[in-house]
Design a protein around this motif. Structure first.
Motif, PDB file in Angstrom:
ATOM      1  N   MET A 116       0.828  -1.214   0.000  1.00 15.74           N
ATOM      2  CA  MET A 116       0.000   0.000   0.000  1.00 15.74           C
ATOM      3  C   MET A 116       0.857   1.256   0.000  1.00 15.74           C
ATOM      4  N   GLU A 117       0.183   2.377  -0.294  1.00 16.21           N
ATOM      5  CA  GLU A 117       0.866   3.677  -0.208  1.00 16.21           C
ATOM      6  C   GLU A 117       1.484   3.790   1.189  1.00 16.21           C
ATOM      7  N   GLU A 118       2.735   4.158   1.214  1.00 15.18           N
ATOM      8  CA  GLU A 118       3.467   4.183   2.485  1.00 15.18           C
ATOM      9  C   GLU A 118       2.798   5.102   3.515  1.00 15.18           C
ATOM     10  N   ASN A 119       2.352   6.274   3.064  1.00 13.96           N
ATOM     11  CA  ASN A 119       1.778   7.232   4.016  1.00 13.96           C
ATOM     12  C   ASN A 119       0.443   6.756   4.579  1.00 13.96           C
ATOM     13  N   PHE A 120      -0.317   6.042   3.758  1.00 16.62           N
ATOM     14  CA  PHE A 120      -1.589   5.503   4.239  1.00 16.62           C
ATOM     15  C   PHE A 120      -1.330   4.389   5.253  1.00 16.62           C
ATOM     16  N   LEU A 121      -0.324   3.575   4.976  1.00 12.64           N
ATOM     17  CA  LEU A 121       0.037   2.461   5.856  1.00 12.64           C
ATOM     18  C   LEU A 121       0.458   2.967   7.237  1.00 12.64           C
ATOM     19  N   LEU A 122       1.110   4.113   7.258  1.00  9.44           N
ATOM     20  CA  LEU A 122       1.553   4.725   8.520  1.00  9.44           C
ATOM     21  C   LEU A 122       0.404   4.920   9.496  1.00  9.44           C
ATOM     22  N   LEU A 123      -0.787   5.197   8.944  1.00 10.11           N
ATOM     23  CA  LEU A 123      -1.927   5.538   9.789  1.00 10.11           C
ATOM     24  C   LEU A 123      -2.419   4.352  10.607  1.00 10.11           C
ATOM     25  N   PHE A 124      -1.984   3.150  10.238  1.00  5.27           N
ATOM     26  CA  PHE A 124      -2.376   1.962  10.998  1.00  5.27           C
ATOM     27  C   PHE A 124      -1.472   1.734  12.220  1.00  5.27           C
ATOM     28  N   ARG A 125      -0.393   2.505  12.309  1.00  2.00           N
ATOM     29  CA  ARG A 125       0.500   2.455  13.480  1.00  2.00           C
ATOM     30  C   ARG A 125       0.928   1.029  13.863  1.00  2.00           C
ATOM     31  N   PHE A 126       1.362   0.250  12.874  1.00 11.99           N
ATOM     32  CA  PHE A 126       1.742  -1.142  13.149  1.00 11.99           C
ATOM     33  C   PHE A 126       2.922  -1.249  14.107  1.00 11.99           C
ATOM     34  N   ASP A 127       3.875  -0.331  13.961  1.00 17.37           N
ATOM     35  CA  ASP A 127       5.096  -0.444  14.770  1.00 17.37           C
ATOM     36  C   ASP A 127       4.977   0.303  16.092  1.00 17.37           C
ATOM     37  N   ASN A 128       3.808   0.878  16.319  1.00 17.28           N
ATOM     38  CA  ASN A 128       3.732   1.791  17.450  1.00 17.28           C
ATOM     39  C   ASN A 128       2.393   1.705  18.188  1.00 17.28           C
ATOM     40  N   PRO A 129       2.012   0.520  18.706  1.00 13.55           N
ATOM     41  CA  PRO A 129       0.738   0.457  19.430  1.00 13.55           C
ATOM     42  C   PRO A 129       0.827   1.252  20.727  1.00 13.55           C
ATOM     43  N   LEU A 130      -0.299   1.676  21.235  1.00 17.23           N
ATOM     44  CA  LEU A 130      -0.313   2.433  22.491  1.00 17.23           C
ATOM     45  C   LEU A 130       0.038   1.520  23.656  1.00 17.23           C
ATOM     46  N   GLU A 131       0.687   2.097  24.641  1.00 18.20           N
ATOM     47  CA  GLU A 131       1.089   1.318  25.823  1.00 18.20           C
ATOM     48  C   GLU A 131      -0.122   0.824  26.598  1.00 18.20           C
ATOM     49  N   SER A 132      -1.122   1.698  26.740  1.00 19.95           N
ATOM     50  CA  SER A 132      -2.287   1.310  27.542  1.00 19.95           C
ATOM     51  C   SER A 132      -3.509   2.122  27.133  1.00 19.95           C
ATOM     52  N   SER A 133      -4.658   1.729  27.686  1.00 17.51           N
ATOM     53  CA  SER A 133      -5.902   2.443  27.401  1.00 17.51           C
ATOM     54  C   SER A 133      -5.922   3.830  28.046  1.00 17.51           C
ATOM     55  N   VAL A 134      -5.027   4.064  28.993  1.00 24.19           N
ATOM     56  CA  VAL A 134      -4.936   5.408  29.581  1.00 24.19           C
ATOM     57  C   VAL A 134      -4.512   6.392  28.490  1.00 24.19           C
ATOM     58  N   GLU A 135      -3.496   6.009  27.716  1.00 26.39           N
ATOM     59  CA  GLU A 135      -3.060   6.848  26.592  1.00 26.39           C
ATOM     60  C   GLU A 135      -4.185   7.025  25.592  1.00 26.39           C
ATOM     61  N   PHE A 136      -4.901   5.927  25.335  1.00 25.73           N
ATOM     62  CA  PHE A 136      -6.011   5.994  24.380  1.00 25.73           C
ATOM     63  C   PHE A 136      -7.034   7.041  24.827  1.00 25.73           C
ATOM     64  N   MET A 137      -7.398   7.028  26.098  1.00 29.57           N
ATOM     65  CA  MET A 137      -8.419   7.958  26.593  1.00 29.57           C
ATOM     66  C   MET A 137      -7.926   9.408  26.556  1.00 29.57           C
TER      67      MET A 137
END
Length: 312
Positions: A116-137
């Motif tokens: 896929m387009e590299e910039n679009f793929l970035l938006l899925f954050r494959f290499d960078n999941p959030l540490e916890s749901s606290v960050e998500f909130m």
């Protein structure tokens, strides 16, 4: 002169036309071409026939047959992939791409599989999941700027713009392309098709490393230790002030809610918060202590244990 009857010729043409993946392969090399955000959405919508957010069962069989047969230089029917070959193919394929090992392909797994387009793929954050749901909130509160309890299209666009800025790619993406990305992400993650993202939909777009409360220790099979409770407390007490409050509390409750409800919105979280906190007689300041957290976790383990016993 061809001996083929018009009906069999027509059938052959239909079979050729029915391989959806063929159009995305280079005619000379047979390699898959890079897909735009819109093309990726086309592939997803085509194979997720029932729109349940997964390519599974017969959908998965169809995808694999077409994916493999489309790589041939000659137009062969997807049916040329035999059942025994399909079984072997599926086993190898799922081992490589079914990250969560649930036997089906979700949108994020497909995004890793197709070029896929590299910039679009970035938006899925494959290499960078959030540490916890606290960050998500915290992110949720930051981008739900009107406090509606939903991330609307303009708020989602701001979020995606900031993701691209963070990756130092924003200058490569035009405003039109950003709108295309936003529309595609909405189509992909807006399961109930109301034109905005509720909490559970945004959680799929922005996953956390793991929901700690899904660990075996909370399933009731083993006894909860003081260390287990301490680990959970420190996971949510991000500022180490001795209590879980604000986004820390919302993050904990989001993880707890996910154990019982797949689709949920901000209102569900609010009602869940009231129910849970009434049960532990929390202070009116809206924070919970170690003692109250212990009560909730013990109740969770007990509930899970009872469910296991009652399940035949």
């Amino acid at each position: 002169m061809s001996s083929e009857s018009p009906s069999s010729a027509k059938k052959l043409n239909l079979e050729r036309a029915s391989n959806f993946m063929r159009q995305f392969r280079d005619p000379d090399s047979r390699e898959l071409k890079k897909l735009s955000a819109n093309q990726f959405m086309e592939v997803w919508s085509h194979y997720d026939g029932d729109g349940n957010g997964y390519i599974e069962g017969t959908e998965l069989d169809g995808f694999l047959r077409e994916f493999v047969s489309s790589a041939n230089f000659t137009d062969i029917s997807p049916d040329a992939v035999s059942d025994s070959m399909l079984v072997e193919l599926k086993a190898c394929f799922m081992e490589a791409y079914d990250d969560n090992q649930d036997g089906k392909i979700d949108i994020r797994e497909l995004a890793q599989l197709l070029p896929m387009e590299e910039n679009f793929l970035l938006l899925f954050r494959f290499d960078n999941p959030l540490e916890s749901s606290v960050e998500f909130m915290k992110i949720w509160r930051e981008y739900d700027t009107d406090g509606s309890g939903y991330i609307e299209a303009d708020e989602l666009k701001n979020f995606l713009r900031d993701l691209l800025k963070e990756a130092k790619k924003i200058n490569d993406v035009s405003e039109d392309k950003l709108i295309e990305y936003t529309d595609t992400m909405l189509q992909v993650f807006d399961s109930n098709k109301d034109g905005r993202l509720q909490l559970s939909e945004m959680a799929k777009l922005l996953p956390v490393k793991e929901n700690f409360l899904c660990r075996q220790v909370f399933k009731g099979a083993t006894k909860l230790t003081k260390d287990d409770i301490e680990r959970v407390f420190s996971l949510y007490d991000r500022d180490n002030n001795g209590s879980i409050e604000n986004e820390e509390l919302r993050g904990f409750l989001k993880d707890l809610l996910e154990l019982v409800k797949k689709d949920y919105d901000a209102q569900d979280l609010l009602e869940f918060e009231e129910t849970i906190l009434q049960g532990v007689e929390y202070s009116s300041e809206g924070k919970i202590s170690r003692k109250q957290l212990t009560m909730i976790l013990l109740a969770l383990a007990k509930h899970n244990q009872e469910e296991e016993v009652s399940t035949p």
